[in-house]
Design an enzyme around this catalytic site. Structure first.
Site, mmCIF file in Angstrom:
data_model
loop_
_atom_site.group_PDB
_atom_site.id
_atom_site.type_symbol
_atom_site.label_atom_id
_atom_site.label_comp_id
_atom_site.label_asym_id
_atom_site.label_seq_id
_atom_site.Cartn_x
_atom_site.Cartn_y
_atom_site.Cartn_z
ATOM 1 N N LEU A 34 0.809 -1.221 0.000
ATOM 2 C CA LEU A 34 0.000 0.000 0.000
ATOM 3 C C LEU A 34 0.843 1.272 0.000
ATOM 4 C CD1 LEU A 34 -2.631 -1.120 2.683
ATOM 5 C CD2 LEU A 34 -2.685 -1.468 0.199
ATOM 6 N N GLY A 37 -1.882 6.457 -2.202
ATOM 7 C CA GLY A 37 -3.070 6.366 -3.067
ATOM 8 C C GLY A 37 -4.095 5.437 -2.423
ATOM 9 N N HIS A 38 -3.611 4.312 -1.880
ATOM 10 C CA HIS A 38 -4.523 3.403 -1.172
ATOM 11 C C HIS A 38 -5.056 4.084 0.098
ATOM 12 C CE1 HIS A 38 -1.888 0.368 -3.297
ATOM 13 N NE2 HIS A 38 -3.089 -0.038 -3.660
ATOM 14 N N LYS A 150 -6.362 6.507 -11.098
ATOM 15 C CA LYS A 150 -5.176 6.271 -11.933
ATOM 16 C C LYS A 150 -5.500 5.120 -12.899
ATOM 17 C CE LYS A 150 -1.430 4.019 -10.649
ATOM 18 N NZ LYS A 150 -1.198 2.996 -11.713
ATOM 19 N N GLN A 154 -9.889 0.604 -15.552
ATOM 20 C CA GLN A 154 -10.379 -0.433 -14.626
ATOM 21 C C GLN A 154 -11.738 -0.020 -14.043
ATOM 22 O OE1 GLN A 154 -7.942 -2.836 -11.755
ATOM 23 N NE2 GLN A 154 -8.508 -1.248 -10.345
ATOM 24 N N VAL A 177 -3.400 10.018 -6.357
ATOM 25 C CA VAL A 177 -2.478 10.704 -5.431
ATOM 26 C C VAL A 177 -1.098 10.703 -6.075
ATOM 27 C CG1 VAL A 177 -1.455 10.674 -3.121
ATOM 28 C CG2 VAL A 177 -3.854 10.024 -3.436
ATOM 29 N N MET A 185 1.233 7.814 -7.747
ATOM 30 C CA MET A 185 1.674 6.736 -6.852
ATOM 31 C C MET A 185 1.204 5.391 -7.386
ATOM 32 S SD MET A 185 1.669 8.109 -3.058
ATOM 33 C CE MET A 185 2.503 9.653 -2.685
HETATM 34 O O1 PAF Z 1 -6.315 -2.083 -8.742
HETATM 35 C C1 PAF Z 1 -5.930 -3.133 -8.200
HETATM 36 O O2 PAF Z 1 -5.132 -3.140 -7.260
HETATM 37 C C2 PAF Z 1 -6.453 -4.474 -8.723
HETATM 38 O O3 PAF Z 1 -6.613 -4.455 -10.092
HETATM 39 C C3 PAF Z 1 -7.748 -4.931 -8.005
HETATM 40 C C4 PAF Z 1 -8.899 -3.978 -8.270
HETATM 41 C C5 PAF Z 1 -7.502 -5.036 -6.519
HETATM 42 C C6 PAF Z 1 -8.162 -6.310 -8.538
HETATM 43 O O4 PAF Z 1 -7.169 -7.250 -8.317
#
Ligand code: PAF
Length: 281
Positions: A34, A37-38, A150, A154, A177, A185
Site C-alpha cells: 500500500l 493512493g490506497h 489512476k 479499470q 495521489v 503513486m
Molecule cells: O487495482 C488493483 O489493485 C487491482 O486491479 C484490483 C482492483 C484489486 C483487482 O485485483
C-alpha cells in the site's frame, strides 16, 4: 486492531451477519504494498459506511504469462499497519488456491472496454480484474466500493460489469495521489532505480504540457499526442506503449478535444510500466 480474515467462507458469513445487523459495508480491494493512493481510498471509504473492509490479494488471473506476478512487491506487515491507522475493520487476505481452486472455469469478460488502451497491451488483464472483483464482491458483499482513478479504465470496466450484471454495489472513483514531482503513486514505482525514477517524471511533465496546449486553444488530439510523444521520446529510459486521447465515457478515440476528452498514457521505464491519465478540459 483490524480483524484479519483469510477464509472465503468466514468472510462471506461475516458480511452476511454484518448486513443482517444493518451495517453498511464499504470495500477497498487492493493487491497490497500500500501507498498513499490506497490511503486516500481508505480515508474516503471510512467516511462512507459503518464497516470498512480492505482486501489484499495479488490476483494471478490479471497477470499475463510474461508479467511480474512473482516479482510483484509485497509487505503484509506494513499493509496491516496502514489498515490499522486508517480504521479498517476487516482485512481480507484470501489465498490463490482458495480463490481459484482446481477446476475453476468461469471468467467475466466486459467486451469492448477491456480490449482498448491497457487491455490491448495486456490481453486478458481486464478479464482477470473483472473476475476477481466480482468474486470479491460476492464474498465481501459491499454496499459501496472504491477504486483509484489512476486506473481509469479499470473503473470503467467495473462500472460496466456492475451495470450489466445488476450488482447491488455503488462504485466510487477517488482522485489519483501524486508524489511531489507529479508522478502518480503506484506499487510498481518500487521497481524504479534512482535514474529511472528521475526519468519517470517525463510522464506527469508531458501531461502538464498537454493540458497547457489545450488551455492555449489547441483542440486537435493529433497535435496534443505529437507534443506528448516528443517530450517522452526525449527521455532515453522511457519507452512509449501508448498515448491516446479518448472519450471518458466509452474510451473511444476523440479526434477533437472537448469536455469529455482525456489523455491516457502507458510508458515503460525499466521494469515499471507507468500508466496515467488526465482530463484535458
Ligand atoms: O487495482 C488493483 O489493485 C487491482 O486491479 C484490483 C482492483 C484489486 C483487482 O485485483
Amino acid at each position: 486492531m483490524s480483524k484479519i480474515i483469510t477464509s472465503i467462507k468466514e468472510m462471506q458469513a461475516q458480511s452476511a451477519a454484518l448486513r443482517a445487523k444493518g451495517n453498511s459495508i464499504v470495500f477497498v480491494p487492493t493487491m497490497g504494498f500500500l501507498h498513499d493512493g490506497h490511503r486516500a481510498l481508505l480515508v474516503a471509504g471510512r467516511k462512507m459506511g459503518s464497516t470498512l473492509v480492505m482486501s489484499i490479494f495479488v490476483n494471478p488471473a490479471q497477470f499475463g504469462p510474461k508479467e511480474d506476478l512473482s516479482a510483484y512487491p509485497r509487505d503484509l506487515d506494513r499493509d496491516l499497519k496502514m489498515a490499522e491507522d486508517e480504521g479498517v475493520d476487516i482485512v481480507f487476505t484470501p489465498s490463490a488456491p482458495d480463490m481459484y481452486p482446481d477446476g475453476f472455469k468461469t471468467f467475466v469478460e466486459v467486451e469492448g472496454l477491456s480490449n482498448t488502451l491497457c487491455g490491448a497491451s495486456r490481453p486478458g488483464h481486464f478479464r482477470g480484474v473483472a473476475t476477481v472483483v466480482l468474486k470479491l464482491f460476492n464474498l465481501v458483499m459491499p454496499h459501496k466500493a472504491l477504486f483509484g482513478k489512476k486506473d481509469f479504465q479499470q473503473i470503467k470496466v467495473i462500472e460496466q460489469m456492475v451495470k450489466d450484471l445488476d450488482l447491488p454495489v455503488e462504485i466510487t472513483g477517488v482522485e489519483t495521489v501524486r508524489e511531489m514531482d507529479g508522478l502518480a503513486m503506484s506499487s510498481r514505482n518500487s521497481y524504479l532505480g534512482p535514474q529511472e525514477r528521475t526519468a519517470a517524471i517525463c510522464v506527469p511533465k508531458a501531461m502538464e504540457e498537454a493540458r497547457k496546449l489545450v488551455d492555449a486553444g489547441e483542440a486537435e488530439s493529433r497535435i496534443v499526442i505529437e507534443k506528448v510523444k516528443k517530450i517522452i521520446e526525449k527521455e532515453p529510459l522511457a519507452m512509449i506503449d501508448y498515448i491516446r486521447v479518448c472519450r471518458s465515457d466509452n474510451l473511444e478515440d476523440a479526434p477533437v478535444i472537448d469536455e469529455g476528452s482525456m489523455l491516457f498514457l502507458a510508458v515503460k521505464v525499466g521494469k515499471a510500466r507507468l500508466i496515467d491519465n488526465t482530463s484535458l478540459k
